[in-house]
Design a protein around this motif. Sequence first.
Motif, PDB file in Angstrom:
ATOM      1  N   PHE A   5      45.776  47.124  36.232  1.00  0.00           N
ATOM      2  CA  PHE A   5      45.851  46.366  37.479  1.00  0.00           C
ATOM      3  C   PHE A   5      47.038  45.419  37.483  1.00  0.00           C
ATOM      4  CE2 PHE A   5      41.475  47.677  37.253  1.00  0.00           C
ATOM      5  CZ  PHE A   5      41.178  48.014  38.573  1.00  0.00           C
ATOM      6  N   ASN A   6      47.706  45.345  38.635  1.00  0.00           N
ATOM      7  CA  ASN A   6      48.804  44.416  38.857  1.00  0.00           C
ATOM      8  C   ASN A   6      48.555  43.732  40.198  1.00  0.00           C
ATOM      9  OD1 ASN A   6      50.718  45.249  36.609  1.00  0.00           O
ATOM     10  ND2 ASN A   6      50.335  47.190  37.621  1.00  0.00           N
ATOM     11  N   PHE A   7      48.488  42.411  40.190  1.00  0.00           N
ATOM     12  CA  PHE A   7      48.259  41.642  41.414  1.00  0.00           C
ATOM     13  C   PHE A   7      49.536  40.874  41.750  1.00  0.00           C
ATOM     14  CE2 PHE A   7      44.094  42.239  39.563  1.00  0.00           C
ATOM     15  CZ  PHE A   7      43.293  42.520  40.661  1.00  0.00           C
ATOM     16  N   ALA A   8      50.010  41.005  42.989  1.00  0.00           N
ATOM     17  CA  ALA A   8      51.200  40.281  43.441  1.00  0.00           C
ATOM     18  C   ALA A   8      50.813  39.418  44.642  1.00  0.00           C
ATOM     19  CB  ALA A   8      52.292  41.266  43.841  1.00  0.00           C
ATOM     20  N   ASN A   9      51.133  38.160  44.568  1.00  0.00           N
ATOM     21  CA  ASN A   9      50.862  37.203  45.653  1.00  0.00           C
ATOM     22  C   ASN A   9      49.381  36.946  45.891  1.00  0.00           C
ATOM     23  OD1 ASN A   9      53.647  37.124  46.175  1.00  0.00           O
ATOM     24  ND2 ASN A   9      53.495  38.774  47.655  1.00  0.00           N
ATOM     25  N   ILE A  10      48.522  37.435  45.005  1.00  0.00           N
ATOM     26  CA  ILE A  10      47.086  37.185  45.152  1.00  0.00           C
ATOM     27  C   ILE A  10      46.491  36.924  43.774  1.00  0.00           C
ATOM     28  CG2 ILE A  10      46.831  38.604  47.233  1.00  0.00           C
ATOM     29  CD1 ILE A  10      45.540  40.764  45.440  1.00  0.00           C
ATOM     30  N   PRO A  11      45.419  36.162  43.712  1.00  0.00           N
ATOM     31  CA  PRO A  11      44.776  35.944  42.414  1.00  0.00           C
ATOM     32  C   PRO A  11      43.983  37.184  41.989  1.00  0.00           C
ATOM     33  CG  PRO A  11      43.601  34.766  44.137  1.00  0.00           C
ATOM     34  CD  PRO A  11      44.822  35.366  44.782  1.00  0.00           C
ATOM     35  N   PRO A  12      43.899  37.455  40.697  1.00  0.00           N
ATOM     36  CA  PRO A  12      43.069  38.577  40.229  1.00  0.00           C
ATOM     37  C   PRO A  12      41.618  38.409  40.685  1.00  0.00           C
ATOM     38  CG  PRO A  12      44.445  37.756  38.459  1.00  0.00           C
ATOM     39  CD  PRO A  12      44.580  36.786  39.592  1.00  0.00           C
ATOM     40  N   SER A  13      40.971  39.541  40.958  1.00  0.00           N
ATOM     41  CA  SER A  13      39.600  39.513  41.460  1.00  0.00           C
ATOM     42  C   SER A  13      38.764  40.583  40.763  1.00  0.00           C
ATOM     43  CB  SER A  13      39.611  39.759  42.976  1.00  0.00           C
ATOM     44  OG  SER A  13      38.332  40.093  43.448  1.00  0.00           O
ATOM     45  N   ASP A  14      37.701  40.147  40.095  1.00  0.00           N
ATOM     46  CA  ASP A  14      36.796  41.108  39.453  1.00  0.00           C
ATOM     47  C   ASP A  14      36.133  42.011  40.478  1.00  0.00           C
ATOM     48  OD1 ASP A  14      37.385  40.123  36.936  1.00  0.00           O
ATOM     49  OD2 ASP A  14      35.650  38.785  36.883  1.00  0.00           O
ATOM     50  N   ALA A  15      35.770  41.452  41.635  1.00  0.00           N
ATOM     51  CA  ALA A  15      35.119  42.247  42.685  1.00  0.00           C
ATOM     52  C   ALA A  15      36.057  43.330  43.205  1.00  0.00           C
ATOM     53  CB  ALA A  15      34.665  41.344  43.827  1.00  0.00           C
ATOM     54  N   LEU A  16      37.325  42.999  43.389  1.00  0.00           N
ATOM     55  CA  LEU A  16      38.291  43.977  43.860  1.00  0.00           C
ATOM     56  C   LEU A  16      38.559  45.042  42.794  1.00  0.00           C
ATOM     57  CD1 LEU A  16      39.997  44.828  46.227  1.00  0.00           C
ATOM     58  CD2 LEU A  16      41.756  43.216  45.494  1.00  0.00           C
TER      59      LEU A  16
END
Length: 104
Positions: A5-16
């Motif tokens: 997983f790579n998140f850009a401009n958003i915080p990491p989310s376990d639900a997502l």
Amino acid sequence: MHIQFNFANIPPSDALETHVRHELDATIGHLKDRITRVEVHLADTNGHHKHGPDDKRCMLEARPEGMDPIAVESQAPEYHAAVSDAAGKLRRALTTRFERAAAR
């Protein structure tokens, strides 16, 4: 099949992440023995403080064993829709790639 997983401009989310894993299992789970890794890139194209139409982006890059990577992308008003659409696109792209390879 490893999922990165790579998140850009958003915080990491376990639900997502859970939603992405579920979608990938439902759409390409039957191909998991032929895929070494799937990279998931999630981003808010406007930044997380602004809203706009189709500003949530999901890009999936699959690495089929012994083949070139396949990348697909989808944008939607919310992440779950972008992930679901991208997973469907990835299933179709992988199926086509594997069918063509088998026909040779």
